[in-house]
Each structure stands twice: as C-alpha cells, then as structure tokens.
Design a protein around this motif. Structure first.
Motif, PDB file in Angstrom:
ATOM      1  N   VAL A  18       0.767  -1.210  -0.020  1.00 30.04           N
ATOM      2  CA  VAL A  18      -0.045   0.137   0.092  1.00 30.04           C
ATOM      3  C   VAL A  18       0.906   1.286  -0.101  1.00 30.04           C
ATOM      4  O   VAL A  18       2.110   1.090  -0.559  1.00 30.04           O
ATOM      5  CB  VAL A  18      -0.950  -0.018   1.240  1.00 30.04           C
ATOM      6  N   ASN A  19       0.524   2.577   0.303  1.00 27.96           N
ATOM      7  CA  ASN A  19       1.157   3.633   0.162  1.00 27.96           C
ATOM      8  C   ASN A  19       1.546   4.228   1.505  1.00 27.96           C
ATOM      9  O   ASN A  19       2.602   5.067   1.554  1.00 27.96           O
ATOM     10  CB  ASN A  19       0.317   4.743  -0.648  1.00 27.96           C
ATOM     11  N   THR A  20       1.031   3.827   2.582  1.00 31.33           N
ATOM     12  CA  THR A  20       1.496   4.584   3.748  1.00 31.33           C
ATOM     13  C   THR A  20       1.476   3.360   4.955  1.00 31.33           C
ATOM     14  O   THR A  20       0.768   2.448   5.029  1.00 31.33           O
ATOM     15  CB  THR A  20       0.630   5.543   4.016  1.00 31.33           C
ATOM     16  N   GLY A  21       2.123   3.833   6.259  1.00 33.38           N
ATOM     17  CA  GLY A  21       1.837   2.954   7.239  1.00 33.38           C
ATOM     18  C   GLY A  21       0.575   2.793   7.871  1.00 33.38           C
ATOM     19  O   GLY A  21       0.007   1.684   8.417  1.00 33.38           O
ATOM     20  N   THR A  22       0.015   4.111   7.687  1.00 37.22           N
ATOM     21  CA  THR A  22      -1.656   4.079   8.158  1.00 37.22           C
ATOM     22  C   THR A  22      -2.533   2.963   7.305  1.00 37.22           C
ATOM     23  O   THR A  22      -3.135   2.233   7.742  1.00 37.22           O
ATOM     24  CB  THR A  22      -2.026   5.402   7.870  1.00 37.22           C
ATOM     25  N   GLU A  23      -2.298   3.192   5.919  1.00 38.74           N
ATOM     26  CA  GLU A  23      -2.876   2.255   5.069  1.00 38.74           C
ATOM     27  C   GLU A  23      -2.585   0.620   5.582  1.00 38.74           C
ATOM     28  O   GLU A  23      -3.567  -0.208   5.416  1.00 38.74           O
ATOM     29  CB  GLU A  23      -2.754   2.259   3.594  1.00 38.74           C
ATOM     30  N   ALA A  24      -1.522   0.429   5.974  1.00 36.82           N
ATOM     31  CA  ALA A  24      -0.887  -0.889   6.106  1.00 36.82           C
ATOM     32  C   ALA A  24      -1.507  -1.412   7.408  1.00 36.82           C
ATOM     33  O   ALA A  24      -2.164  -2.596   7.423  1.00 36.82           O
ATOM     34  CB  ALA A  24       0.641  -0.900   6.454  1.00 36.82           C
ATOM     35  N   VAL A  25      -1.742  -0.805   8.419  1.00 35.41           N
ATOM     36  CA  VAL A  25      -2.264  -0.906   9.591  1.00 35.41           C
ATOM     37  C   VAL A  25      -3.899  -1.152   9.349  1.00 35.41           C
ATOM     38  O   VAL A  25      -4.435  -2.226   9.908  1.00 35.41           O
ATOM     39  CB  VAL A  25      -2.066   0.076  10.793  1.00 35.41           C
ATOM     40  N   MET A  26      -4.609  -0.248   8.657  1.00 38.78           N
ATOM     41  CA  MET A  26      -6.275  -0.274   8.313  1.00 38.78           C
ATOM     42  C   MET A  26      -6.371  -1.561   7.613  1.00 38.78           C
ATOM     43  O   MET A  26      -7.304  -2.166   7.927  1.00 38.78           O
ATOM     44  CB  MET A  26      -6.233   0.869   7.446  1.00 38.78           C
ATOM     45  N   PHE A  27      -5.554  -2.016   6.649  1.00 40.97           N
ATOM     46  CA  PHE A  27      -5.733  -3.090   5.893  1.00 40.97           C
ATOM     47  C   PHE A  27      -5.406  -4.522   6.824  1.00 40.97           C
ATOM     48  O   PHE A  27      -5.979  -5.663   6.425  1.00 40.97           O
ATOM     49  CB  PHE A  27      -5.141  -3.170   4.458  1.00 40.97           C
ATOM     50  N   ALA A  28      -4.337  -4.346   7.614  1.00 42.03           N
ATOM     51  CA  ALA A  28      -4.293  -5.477   8.473  1.00 42.03           C
ATOM     52  C   ALA A  28      -5.454  -5.628   9.390  1.00 42.03           C
ATOM     53  O   ALA A  28      -5.666  -6.827   9.670  1.00 42.03           O
ATOM     54  CB  ALA A  28      -3.157  -5.182   9.239  1.00 42.03           C
ATOM     55  N   ILE A  29      -5.843  -4.727   9.906  1.00 37.42           N
ATOM     56  CA  ILE A  29      -7.249  -4.919  10.808  1.00 37.42           C
ATOM     57  C   ILE A  29      -8.243  -5.409   9.895  1.00 37.42           C
ATOM     58  O   ILE A  29      -9.043  -6.280  10.512  1.00 37.42           O
ATOM     59  CB  ILE A  29      -7.654  -3.418  11.546  1.00 37.42           C
ATOM     60  N   LYS A  30      -8.510  -4.891   8.956  1.00 40.41           N
ATOM     61  CA  LYS A  30      -9.615  -5.244   7.906  1.00 40.41           C
ATOM     62  C   LYS A  30      -9.463  -6.638   7.465  1.00 40.41           C
ATOM     63  O   LYS A  30     -10.432  -7.656   7.778  1.00 40.41           O
ATOM     64  CB  LYS A  30      -9.753  -4.608   6.634  1.00 40.41           C
ATOM     65  N   ALA A  31      -8.196  -7.035   7.299  1.00 41.19           N
ATOM     66  CA  ALA A  31      -7.926  -8.703   7.078  1.00 41.19           C
ATOM     67  C   ALA A  31      -8.318  -9.455   8.415  1.00 41.19           C
ATOM     68  O   ALA A  31      -8.750 -10.425   8.339  1.00 41.19           O
ATOM     69  CB  ALA A  31      -6.446  -8.563   6.828  1.00 41.19           C
ATOM     70  N   ALA A  32      -7.875  -8.944   9.399  1.00 39.71           N
ATOM     71  CA  ALA A  32      -7.976  -9.736  10.873  1.00 39.71           C
ATOM     72  C   ALA A  32      -9.813  -9.757  10.831  1.00 39.71           C
ATOM     73  O   ALA A  32     -10.365 -11.011  11.328  1.00 39.71           O
ATOM     74  CB  ALA A  32      -7.674  -9.007  11.971  1.00 39.71           C
ATOM     75  N   ARG A  33     -10.276  -8.829  10.522  1.00 39.83           N
ATOM     76  CA  ARG A  33     -11.882  -8.833  10.779  1.00 39.83           C
ATOM     77  C   ARG A  33     -12.542  -9.826   9.807  1.00 39.83           C
ATOM     78  O   ARG A  33     -13.364 -10.746  10.262  1.00 39.83           O
ATOM     79  CB  ARG A  33     -12.489  -7.373  10.570  1.00 39.83           C
ATOM     80  N   ALA A  34     -11.883  -9.964   8.540  1.00 45.97           N
ATOM     81  CA  ALA A  34     -12.544 -10.680   7.518  1.00 45.97           C
ATOM     82  C   ALA A  34     -12.244 -12.150   7.773  1.00 45.97           C
ATOM     83  O   ALA A  34     -13.052 -12.975   7.546  1.00 45.97           O
ATOM     84  CB  ALA A  34     -11.942 -10.437   6.048  1.00 45.97           C
ATOM     85  N   PHE A  35     -10.755 -12.309   8.570  1.00 42.61           N
ATOM     86  CA  PHE A  35     -10.624 -13.822   8.911  1.00 42.61           C
ATOM     87  C   PHE A  35     -11.276 -14.401   9.865  1.00 42.61           C
ATOM     88  O   PHE A  35     -11.648 -15.444   9.972  1.00 42.61           O
ATOM     89  CB  PHE A  35      -9.037 -13.667   9.158  1.00 42.61           C
ATOM     90  N   THR A  36     -11.667 -13.362  10.840  1.00 42.11           N
ATOM     91  CA  THR A  36     -12.114 -13.916  11.995  1.00 42.11           C
ATOM     92  C   THR A  36     -13.528 -13.775  12.304  1.00 42.11           C
ATOM     93  O   THR A  36     -14.414 -14.537  13.091  1.00 42.11           O
ATOM     94  CB  THR A  36     -11.764 -13.320  13.237  1.00 42.11           C
ATOM     95  N   GLY A  37     -14.342 -12.915  11.383  1.00 45.11           N
ATOM     96  CA  GLY A  37     -15.584 -12.624  11.558  1.00 45.11           C
ATOM     97  C   GLY A  37     -16.065 -11.621  12.691  1.00 45.11           C
ATOM     98  O   GLY A  37     -17.379 -11.449  13.050  1.00 45.11           O
ATOM     99  N   ARG A  38     -15.139 -10.984  13.179  1.00 45.84           N
ATOM    100  CA  ARG A  38     -15.212 -10.025  14.567  1.00 45.84           C
ATOM    101  C   ARG A  38     -14.683  -8.666  14.162  1.00 45.84           C
ATOM    102  O   ARG A  38     -13.954  -8.355  13.584  1.00 45.84           O
ATOM    103  CB  ARG A  38     -14.253 -10.862  15.673  1.00 45.84           C
ATOM    104  N   PRO A  39     -15.538  -7.698  14.932  1.00 45.66           N
ATOM    105  CA  PRO A  39     -15.073  -6.237  14.604  1.00 45.66           C
ATOM    106  C   PRO A  39     -13.950  -5.597  15.436  1.00 45.66           C
ATOM    107  O   PRO A  39     -13.321  -4.684  15.037  1.00 45.66           O
ATOM    108  CB  PRO A  39     -16.605  -5.577  14.707  1.00 45.66           C
ATOM    109  N   GLY A  40     -13.984  -6.063  16.669  1.00 45.45           N
ATOM    110  CA  GLY A  40     -13.043  -5.303  17.568  1.00 45.45           C
ATOM    111  C   GLY A  40     -11.673  -5.657  17.502  1.00 45.45           C
ATOM    112  O   GLY A  40     -11.020  -6.529  16.981  1.00 45.45           O
ATOM    113  N   ILE A  41     -10.888  -4.593  18.175  1.00 42.18           N
ATOM    114  CA  ILE A  41      -9.696  -4.859  18.180  1.00 42.18           C
ATOM    115  C   ILE A  41      -8.891  -4.486  19.728  1.00 42.18           C
ATOM    116  O   ILE A  41      -9.523  -3.776  20.361  1.00 42.18           O
ATOM    117  CB  ILE A  41      -8.667  -3.823  17.278  1.00 42.18           C
ATOM    118  N   ALA A  42      -8.041  -4.810  19.820  1.00 39.88           N
ATOM    119  CA  ALA A  42      -7.242  -4.363  21.288  1.00 39.88           C
ATOM    120  C   ALA A  42      -5.800  -3.659  20.837  1.00 39.88           C
ATOM    121  O   ALA A  42      -5.295  -3.993  19.955  1.00 39.88           O
ATOM    122  CB  ALA A  42      -6.798  -5.556  22.091  1.00 39.88           C
TER     123      ALA A  42
END
Length: 444
Positions: free
Chosen positions: A118-142
């Motif tokens: 992606v283009n920035t560290g912000t995008e990297a974290v954003m899409f990593a969170i989206k990937a985790a949500r898609a993989f687990t089916g859960r919305p939250g983060i710690a």
C-alpha cells in the motif's frame, strides 16, 4: 556559522511560512511539523545532514520520523530511481519491481509468507485490521494504551490520552482521537496497559468474543521507546491463541531494529506484520505481510476477495525500486554497525547523566534513542506522559541541540542512519553533556 546564528529562523523560512498560511490550514500539511515558533523549511538533504532554506546546516536526528535509515541522498536509491524515471512512474498493470521487493521481504522476515503493498503505514495497519476482521468474522481490536498506529479511526482510539481521559489503571478508556468520531469506534477498542501482563490476559479474555486482533508494537515510540516485557508479550500471544484472535505486529517504525525486524528480535510470532518507512527508500510505501492462510483474505483470483485492497499508487515502480535498493544495502553488517553506534551513543549519554548526577534517563534500542527528563525509565504510557515541567525541559533540550546544529524532535526521540560515523555520535554526546553543564538541574 555560530550557535547564535543557527538558533534563529532565517528570512527564507519566514517568507515561506507566510506564503503557506494562505493556502494551508495552520500553515502546514502535516500535524507533525514542528514550529518554534514557525517551521524551519528545508532546501536539501546530504547524507546525515540537512540544509535549510537559509543555507544553515544541521545534523538530522529525525530522518523523516525514522524513515531515512541511510540518511539523505543515498546513491543506490538515487541511481535506481533515475534509471527508472524515463520508463514510467506508475501503471495500472503490475511490474517486476513489486515482485523483486516482495521476494526480498518474504525471504528476510520470518513471519511473512505473502505480502501486499500500500502507500503508507496508516494504510498498512488499516488493511491489516480489515484482514483480521475478515478472517475472524469479528469487529473489535485491542491495542496498547497510547501507542501510535496511524490515522485509522480504530487504530488511533485512545491516542493522545491525558490524565483527564485515560480512565482507571484496571480499565483504560478508548477515547476517540478527534471530535465527531462515531462513539461506536471506542466501543470496539480494548485498551491494554503496556507491560501489564495480568491486565492484558484479563481484558483480552473478557472481550474475546468480539476481538478480531491485537495491535502490538514491541517498542512503542509514544510509550517511551521502552522494550516490551517478555511476560507481557507471552500473555498477549497465549491469550490471543486461546481465543482465536490474530496478533498484528506493527513494525512500520521498528522494522529498523534488525535485519529480520523487531518481531524476530523479540521472539514474537505474529499472524500479520505491518511495515513501511525504511522499506520504501524514502518514497511512500506500506506493506501487510503474514501467513498464506491469513493473507488469503486478499485473494480475488476466484471472485471478489474478502478484503479487496487496492490503491492507485500501491506498488508503484518508484517506491518498489527505491525500497529494493535501500533494503539490499541493509545487510546484516549494516545493522550490526547501526546497533554498535546506538549502543555507544546510549552509553555515552548515560555516562554524562551519571557524571553530572542529572535527573535524566535514556531509552531505546538498535538505532533508536530517547531522552527522558526523569530519574527512572517509565513503565508505560502514563508514566511516559510528560508533566508541564517535563515538557518544557524537552523543548529546552531540542532548542539547545538546534542551536548547536542538530535537529532533535521536541519529544527527544531520535534515530541514527548509516550515513553517520563516529564524529556524529561524538557530537551528539558532546552537545548533550554541554546541555547538562549549562542548564539548571531539573527536578522531576
């Protein structure tokens, strides 16, 4: 050039800032631009040094917030980009350049089997969170209290917390980072106090049914550049595994801690890693990497991907070739040299503090260091949070360094580059000692 001449902004910086205020809100395009009282505009970079718009030369300890691990004007990057420019700067089609950089990173970082750019560290974290949500089916983060993970709503919840907002020790509060953020964002973020192993186990387990991932930075800059306690890491990993929660190791900054990155350095085996900064050679970049199993959520070869990540400039050839050139030069020997310089500098700074019986302490690792105006290292974000007197002392350190021809961030977090040598390390240590000699003793 005298110290007094460096202390003042020249007419060119002042003229540029007067122009900028007409076209930019507040006069700048980044909240992180320092103004004391107005910004210093840069004309060019040269190795370990910067030259401002008025021709004044400074040793650069910021390196664009740790990005420029080789300093400014690194010839392998300049040459690789110059060769590419006439062939085109970006395409809608892929190029071999993205494969070249991806292969290097996959080969080097143990936890990364596949990667997306992606283009920035912000995008990297954003899409990593989206990937985790898609993989687990859960919305939250710690996430760790006070840790910076870019500008995605959930990732920045609790960022910039103060004693008035951060809640109790046992139940830190996730406060939205800016006005107007949906209150639901805070409801989906669990805040963990840094290095509180038992608290982490308890809070993760209590929210496990809704947690997709845990954002983990092994040495968060905003928490004081202090290392994670092994028991704290173990508590997070074990509890996450027990409840099927993914662990995302954010190495956008801390990948520079070693040849194989921070996760490998601290014995962490995350499900996903986010990277950026040094892997782009000074050009915009971000990356999400991890196991094939988790990264499969980005796979759209058989239909719509669970996470259809895209981006007009993602994997653009300029960032890819610059990043490859930068990373190829970061050999194990290069990292060992950075580590040695960092160790020598931190030792020298600590020795100066001891000689003058001053109320300061030094943190950091590898090529990173930070000066704290306190007698002992902070244990978490709350202890690292500066009082008014401490904040004024940090500014005084930054100004003193600037007056001596060194640009040090007002938070006194700093990074070294391969462009530096013994002379630069000695200069930093000497300037700090002279600060201790000429400044009144700080009473924390």
């Amino acid at each position: 050039m005298t110290a007094a001449s460096v202390a003042l902004l020249g007419p060119q910086s002042n003229k540029l800032f007067n122009r900028s205020r007409a076209v930019f809100p507040g006069g700048t395009t980044r909240a992180t631009v320092e103004r004391d009282p107005t910004p210093r505009y840069i004309l060019k970079g040269d190795g370990a040094y910067l030259v401002d718009a008025d021709g004044q030369r400074f040793l650069d300890l910021n390196n664009n917030f740790t990005t420029l691990i080789h300093g400014h004007g690194f010839l392998p990057v300049l040459d690789s980009v110059a060769r590419l420019l006439r062939d085109g700067t970006c395409f809608s089609n892929p190029t071999a350049h993205e494969i070249n950089l991806a292969e290097l990173l996959v080969d080097r970082i143990p936890a990364v089997e596949q990667i997306r750019f992606v283009n920035t560290g912000t995008e990297a974290v954003m899409f990593a969170i989206k990937a985790a949500r898609a993989f687990t089916g859960r919305p939250g983060i710690a996430k760790i209290e006070g840790a910076y993970h870019g500008s995605y709503d959930w990732a920045e919840a609790d960022l910039g917390g103060t004693p008035a907002t951060w809640g109790s020790l046992d139940a830190p509060i996730a406060v939205p980072a800016y006005e107007g953020t949906p209150t639901s964002v805070a409801n989906e973020v669990v805040v963990l106090r840094f290095n509180d192993a038992e608290g982490a186990r308890r809070r993760i387990a209590a929210a496990a049914d809704c947690l997709a991932c845990i954002l983990l930075d092994p040495m968060p800059s905003s928490v004081g550049l202090i290392p994670s306690d092994p028991d704290f890491i173990a508590a997070i990993i074990e509890t996450a595994r027990q409840h099927g929660i993914l662990v995302i190791c954010d190495e956008v900054l801390n990948l520079r801690q070693g040849y194989r990155g921070a996760s490998a350095r601290y014995g962490i085996e995350p499900d996903l890693i986010t990277a950026g900064k040094i892997i782009g050679g000074g050009f915009p970049i971000g990356a999400i990497g991890g196991s094939r199993r988790v990264m499969s959520v980005f796979d759209g070869s058989a239909g719509r991907a669970k996470v259809p990540q895209s981006g007009t400039f993602s994997a653009n050839p300029i960032s890819m070739v610059a990043g490859r050139a930068s990373m190829e030069a970061l050999t194990e020997a290069a990292f060992a040299r950075l580590e040695e310089m960092g160790n020598r500098l931190r030792t020298a700074l600590a020795a100066a503090i001891s000689r003058h019986q001053a109320d300061y302490v030094i943190s950091g690792a590898a090529s990173l260091f930070r000066i704290h105006p306190r007698r002992t290292l902070p244990r978490d974000y709350r202890e690292a949070y500066p009082s008014t007197d401490q904040a004024n002392t940090l500014k005084a350190i930054s100004r003193f360094f600037r007056n001596e021809g060194i640009l040090l961030h007002a938070g006194t977090s700093a990074s070294l580059s391969t462009a530096m040598a013994d002379a630069e390390i000695d200069k930093i240590a000497d300037v700090f000692e002279r600060f201790l000699v000429t400044s009144p003793t700080f009473n924390p």
